[in-house]
Design an enzyme around this catalytic site. Structure first.
Site, short mmCIF file in Angstrom:
data_model
loop_
_atom_site.label_atom_id
_atom_site.label_comp_id
_atom_site.label_asym_id
_atom_site.label_seq_id
_atom_site.Cartn_x
_atom_site.Cartn_y
_atom_site.Cartn_z
N CYS A 122 -1.42 3.10 3.70
CA CYS A 122 -1.41 3.11 2.61
C CYS A 122 -1.97 1.20 1.90
O CYS A 122 -2.42 0.17 2.00
CB CYS A 122 -0.73 3.35 1.99
SG CYS A 122 0.58 3.13 0.15
N CYS A 146 -1.16 0.39 -1.75
CA CYS A 146 0.70 -0.06 -1.47
C CYS A 146 -0.29 -2.37 -0.57
O CYS A 146 0.63 -2.90 -1.17
CB CYS A 146 1.06 0.31 -0.32
SG CYS A 146 1.91 2.11 -0.35
N ASP A 147 -0.36 -1.86 0.19
CA ASP A 147 -1.37 -3.00 0.99
C ASP A 147 -2.32 -3.59 1.01
O ASP A 147 -2.41 -4.92 0.93
CB ASP A 147 -0.65 -2.78 2.99
CG ASP A 147 0.88 -2.10 2.82
OD1 ASP A 147 1.72 -3.26 1.67
OD2 ASP A 147 0.63 -1.75 3.49
#
Ligand code: NDP
Length: 306
Positions: A134, A137-138
């Site tokens: 992701c 997300c990261d």
């Protein structure tokens, strides 16, 4: 047989939010969290794009807070999965972990999706230490660093394009000599100066040390094997919605995502609603999953009121 008004299956943001709303609406919801309480989010670390947390929040802490909120409002949250279901007639019958037989007036399916991984041992070893599925997300943790994205579909291109805005260099590792992504997405990715597409390449191994990922070993289809240096390795080869248990009754698309009616959470089975990633091939964010959990609980409440 335990009679239930509103059964929620899945303990991610969609399920917990549905439980919060259903509990406040007096539906006495029972929620089975499945085998991974907290859902996909627990595979990441810090979340910086969930509104309301100026300094970001630990993903597990966010899930624990949602869960505690649902419990505090009266939701009955249980560990384990729902293992069998019969949605042929109302009330719907389900069999939960430990052999518990349930009979529910409404069902909210919030079982989520799982990212597909390549299946390499080294990929598993560095999961959360440089290997991610992701970018939204990261990606932030790889600002001004070099990363690789594997995959050639719309998701891979979107992830690569997002990462290109943060990172110094993005390698897109594609196993064929064409991208599967839409023409528009292909044009966009090919125009980015800091994205290099490595055609005809398969990942042989994720390289790393105690600090995490340091590179990737690639095998080109002509037999050449070479390493690239990267700090992050993003896998974007598709997701798999967890809908199998309910697929004999609820309509899904070709990829297995549950079809819902317009912006509602209604499935083709009256009284059965779907929320979160199991019905969303597109956005797949914690906030969009939470919002659709809210919709599902409101839809279930309306359904029960007739
Ligand atoms: P796709 O199934 O479309 O693409 C998967 C990609 O991963 C393909 O390029 C495939 O290669 C590659 N792949 C699969 N397995 C491996 C492997 N073992 N090793 C290396 N590469 C592999 O999945 P997406 O998640 O990209 O998209 C899913 C759906 O969601 C699609 O319909 C897409 O259009 C849609 N979507 C739309 C978006 C938008 O409109 N903005 C954004 C994101 C997704 P190969 O081509 O060789 O099979």
């Amino acid at each position: 047989m335990e009679p239930i008004k509103c059964l929620i299956v899945g303990g991610g943001p969609a399920g917990y939010t549905a439980a919060i709303y259903a509990a406040r609406a007096g539906l006495s919801p029972v929620l089975y969290e499945g085998d991974v309480p907290g859902g996909q989010l627990t595979t990441t670390t810090r979340i910086e794009n969930y509104p309301g947390f100026a300094d970001g929040i630990d993903a597990n802490a966010l899930m624990a807070a949602m869960r505690a909120q649902a419990v505090g409002l009266g939701a009955d949250i249980r560990s384990g999965a729902v293992e069998a279901a019969d949605l042929s007639a109302r009330p719907f019958r389900c069999l939960a972990a430990g052999g518990q037989q349930l009979e529910t007036e409404t069902l909210i399916i919030a079982t989520g999706a799982t990212a597909r991984y390549l299946g390499l041992p080294s990929e598993t070893r560095f999961r959360g230490m440089g290997v991610s599925a992701c970018a939204t997300c990261d990606g932030f943790f790889y600002r001004k660093k070099d990363v690789a994205v594997v995959g050639g579909g719309d998701t891979a291109c979107e992830e690569a394009s997002y990462l290109a805005s943060l990172c110094r260099k993005v390698y897109l590792v594609v196993r064929r000599d064409v991208l599967r992504a839409s023409e528009a997405m292909q044009a966009r990715i090919k125009a980015l100066p800091n994205v290099e597409i490595l055609w005809n390449c398969n990942t042989q191994e994720v390289l790393g040390d105690a600090s995490g990922v340091t590179g990737v070993r690639l095998a080109r289809n002509d037999g050449a094997v070479f390493d690239i240096s990267v700090d992050g390795f993003f896998v974007a080869i598709g997701h798999h919605p967890v809908s199998e248990l309910f697929a004999p009754w609820v309509e899904t698309d070709e990829a297995g995502y549950i079809r819902t009616d317009g912006v509602s959470s209604r499935t083709n089975v009256p009284g059965v609603f779907a929320a979160g990633d199991v019905q969303d091939p597109r956005y797949r964010q914690a906030i969009t999953a939470a919002a659709s959990g809210c919709r599902a609980a409101l839809d279930a409440e309306k359904f029960l009121k007739g």
